[in-house]
Design a protein around this motif. Structure first.
Motif, PDB file in Angstrom:
ATOM      1  N   LEU A 288     -17.432 -11.622   7.923  1.00 50.94           N
ATOM      2  CA  LEU A 288     -18.497 -12.305   7.190  1.00 50.94           C
ATOM      3  C   LEU A 288     -17.918 -12.946   5.935  1.00 50.94           C
ATOM      4  O   LEU A 288     -17.152 -12.313   5.211  1.00 50.94           O
ATOM      5  N   VAL A 289     -18.266 -14.193   5.711  1.00 51.41           N
ATOM      6  CA  VAL A 289     -17.903 -14.866   4.463  1.00 51.41           C
ATOM      7  C   VAL A 289     -19.212 -15.217   3.766  1.00 51.41           C
ATOM      8  O   VAL A 289     -20.038 -15.950   4.314  1.00 51.41           O
ATOM      9  N   THR A 290     -19.413 -14.644   2.585  1.00 57.49           N
ATOM     10  CA  THR A 290     -20.618 -14.953   1.819  1.00 57.49           C
ATOM     11  C   THR A 290     -20.226 -15.801   0.615  1.00 57.49           C
ATOM     12  O   THR A 290     -19.051 -16.117   0.421  1.00 57.49           O
ATOM     13  N   ASN A 291     -21.203 -16.134  -0.197  1.00 58.70           N
ATOM     14  CA  ASN A 291     -20.917 -16.920  -1.397  1.00 58.70           C
ATOM     15  C   ASN A 291     -20.220 -16.084  -2.465  1.00 58.70           C
ATOM     16  O   ASN A 291     -19.808 -16.609  -3.502  1.00 58.70           O
ATOM     17  N   VAL A 292     -20.069 -14.774  -2.201  1.00 59.12           N
ATOM     18  CA  VAL A 292     -19.495 -13.876  -3.200  1.00 59.12           C
ATOM     19  C   VAL A 292     -18.199 -13.222  -2.698  1.00 59.12           C
ATOM     20  O   VAL A 292     -17.240 -13.066  -3.433  1.00 59.12           O
ATOM     21  N   ARG A 293     -18.189 -12.819  -1.435  1.00 54.54           N
ATOM     22  CA  ARG A 293     -17.057 -12.023  -0.948  1.00 54.54           C
ATOM     23  C   ARG A 293     -16.794 -12.272   0.536  1.00 54.54           C
ATOM     24  O   ARG A 293     -17.543 -12.986   1.203  1.00 54.54           O
ATOM     25  N   VAL A 294     -15.721 -11.644   1.002  1.00 51.47           N
ATOM     26  CA  VAL A 294     -15.373 -11.674   2.425  1.00 51.47           C
ATOM     27  C   VAL A 294     -15.410 -10.230   2.932  1.00 51.47           C
ATOM     28  O   VAL A 294     -14.864  -9.329   2.288  1.00 51.47           O
ATOM     29  N   ILE A 295     -16.077 -10.028   4.052  1.00 52.97           N
ATOM     30  CA  ILE A 295     -16.224  -8.677   4.609  1.00 52.97           C
ATOM     31  C   ILE A 295     -15.661  -8.683   6.023  1.00 52.97           C
ATOM     32  O   ILE A 295     -15.953  -9.585   6.810  1.00 52.97           O
ATOM     33  N   ASP A 296     -14.875  -7.671   6.330  1.00 53.23           N
ATOM     34  CA  ASP A 296     -14.302  -7.542   7.676  1.00 53.23           C
ATOM     35  C   ASP A 296     -14.753  -6.205   8.238  1.00 53.23           C
ATOM     36  O   ASP A 296     -14.430  -5.151   7.699  1.00 53.23           O
ATOM     37  N   ILE A 297     -15.540  -6.255   9.322  1.00 57.25           N
ATOM     38  CA  ILE A 297     -16.006  -5.026   9.981  1.00 57.25           C
ATOM     39  C   ILE A 297     -15.230  -4.873  11.278  1.00 57.25           C
ATOM     40  O   ILE A 297     -15.280  -5.747  12.141  1.00 57.25           O
ATOM     41  N   ASP A 298     -14.482  -3.776  11.392  1.00 58.39           N
ATOM     42  CA  ASP A 298     -13.697  -3.509  12.610  1.00 58.39           C
ATOM     43  C   ASP A 298     -14.252  -2.270  13.283  1.00 58.39           C
ATOM     44  O   ASP A 298     -14.347  -1.214  12.666  1.00 58.39           O
ATOM     45  N   VAL A 299     -14.619  -2.426  14.542  1.00 60.26           N
ATOM     46  CA  VAL A 299     -15.125  -1.298  15.322  1.00 60.26           C
ATOM     47  C   VAL A 299     -14.203  -1.130  16.518  1.00 60.26           C
ATOM     48  O   VAL A 299     -13.994  -2.064  17.287  1.00 60.26           O
ATOM     49  N   SER A 300     -13.648   0.063  16.662  1.00 61.78           N
ATOM     50  CA  SER A 300     -12.810   0.319  17.835  1.00 61.78           C
ATOM     51  C   SER A 300     -13.316   1.581  18.513  1.00 61.78           C
ATOM     52  O   SER A 300     -13.536   2.594  17.865  1.00 61.78           O
ATOM     53  N   GLY A 301     -13.540   1.489  19.838  1.00 59.50           N
ATOM     54  CA  GLY A 301     -13.966   2.672  20.563  1.00 59.50           C
ATOM     55  C   GLY A 301     -15.347   3.160  20.197  1.00 59.50           C
ATOM     56  O   GLY A 301     -15.656   4.332  20.394  1.00 59.50           O
ATOM     57  N   ILE A 302     -16.181   2.343  19.672  1.00 61.45           N
ATOM     58  CA  ILE A 302     -17.591   2.574  19.327  1.00 61.45           C
ATOM     59  C   ILE A 302     -17.804   3.647  18.272  1.00 61.45           C
ATOM     60  O   ILE A 302     -18.764   3.602  17.502  1.00 61.45           O
ATOM     61  N   LEU A 303     -16.943   4.635  18.190  1.00 59.09           N
ATOM     62  CA  LEU A 303     -17.132   5.705  17.217  1.00 59.09           C
ATOM     63  C   LEU A 303     -16.312   5.500  15.949  1.00 59.09           C
ATOM     64  O   LEU A 303     -16.474   6.239  14.991  1.00 59.09           O
ATOM     65  N   ASN A 304     -15.434   4.506  15.950  1.00 61.10           N
ATOM     66  CA  ASN A 304     -14.581   4.253  14.779  1.00 61.10           C
ATOM     67  C   ASN A 304     -14.993   2.949  14.133  1.00 61.10           C
ATOM     68  O   ASN A 304     -15.014   1.904  14.772  1.00 61.10           O
ATOM     69  N   LYS A 305     -15.341   3.036  12.850  1.00 68.03           N
ATOM     70  CA  LYS A 305     -15.777   1.842  12.115  1.00 68.03           C
ATOM     71  C   LYS A 305     -14.961   1.752  10.841  1.00 68.03           C
ATOM     72  O   LYS A 305     -14.797   2.731  10.129  1.00 68.03           O
TER      73      LYS A 305
END
Lengths: 77, 209
Positions: free
Chosen positions: B128-145
């Protein structure tokens, strides 16, 4: 004696399969519940308002399908 | 492919220089299969600040889902194949019809679960790139975030890498954002239209200084 035991096991393999299936389906039902909870939590992290309820519904259906199959497997024993 | 429309109008004053007026950004309507959205509407995320708006929503390119989709389709046809060749197994297994039905239903529930998890892994792996920051959401194996974020003014450089014929044909690649000092770099991997994403982020970090 051991031959009789093997014969009895082969004769009752359907029952053995059913019992193993019931155990496996129970474990899978638990896994399906964990997946439903985790996806609900992930939908709070990122909420695409149009699709999140549909996604939650699919995971709940998945869990109840496993549950229904478990009930059927037990009842039909 | 998302449509990005121009956000500017040029008004000609009589006898004077043209005045450029910036229009409101046109919002994209998200679908469950959307992999690149500009100013998406009806999308909110956790810890979103009051005046924060999403400018870019980036997921992995749709083509990266092909392996698991093909696997799922192949697996769907396994029970009918086993039914066709069942006479080969009957000397060893003699199960009642009910047990066979339960096994088949259980198998298809597992396939459904496999599709759900694979889709969720793609759906929630997001940048996600917002007007304030950049966010990276990584999900691996459904239980790991794993969620990481950084402010736009800390990003020093943005570049992209597109290696190989498949990535070139389907126009997807890795967008890399270099942050200041010892902060870890950000990466949107296998993103669609990486050149466009890099240009938009570069414009934003240029404007935030």
């Amino acid at each position: 004696m051991s031959l009789d035991l093997i014969n009895d096991l082969l004769a009752g393999q359907d029952l053995i399969f059913r019992l193993v299936l019931i155990v496996l389906i129970s474990l899978y039902g638990l896994f399906a519940l964990i997946v439903a909870i985790q996806i609900s939590n992930l939908n709070k992290s990122l909420n695409q308002i149009g699709f999140s309820p549909i996604f939650n519904a699919l995971t709940i259906i998945h869990f109840f399908a496993a549950l229904a199959l478990l009930v059927y497997a037990v009842i039909s024993l | 492919m998302p449509e990005e429309k121009s956000g500017e109008f040029i008004i000609n004053n009589a006898g004077g220089a043209p005045v450029t007026v910036e229009a409101e950004p046109i919002k994209s309507s998200p679908h469950f299969y959307s992999n690149l959205l500009f100013h998406p509407e009806n999308v909110i995320f956790q810890n979103q600040e009051g005046d924060e708006e999403i400018v870019l929503l980036v997921r992995r390119d749709l083509i990266t889902n092909l392996p698991w989709i093909l696997s799922a389709v192949a697996l769907i046809f396994v029970p009918p194949l086993i039914a066709i060749f069942s006479s080969l197994f009957t000397p060893f297994f003699n199960l009642s019809g009910e047990t066979q039905i339960i096994i088949t239903l259980f198998y298809y529930i597992i396939i459904f679960g496999f599709i759900l998890i694979q889709f969720a892994t793609w759906y929630f792996n997001i940048g996600l790139v917002t007007n304030v920051r950049v966010i990276d959401i990584d999900v691996s194996g459904i239980l790991n975030k794993h969620i990481s974020e950084t402010r736009l003014n800390i990003i020093e450089d943005v570049s992209y890498v597109q290696i190989g014929s498949i990535r070139t044909i389907f126009d997807y690649g890795d967008v890399i954002m270099q942050t200041a000092g010892t902060q870890p770099n950000f990466e949107f991997d296998r993103s669609p239209e990486p050149a466009r994403i890099a240009r938009i982020i570069a414009d934003m970090i240029g404007g935030s200084r």
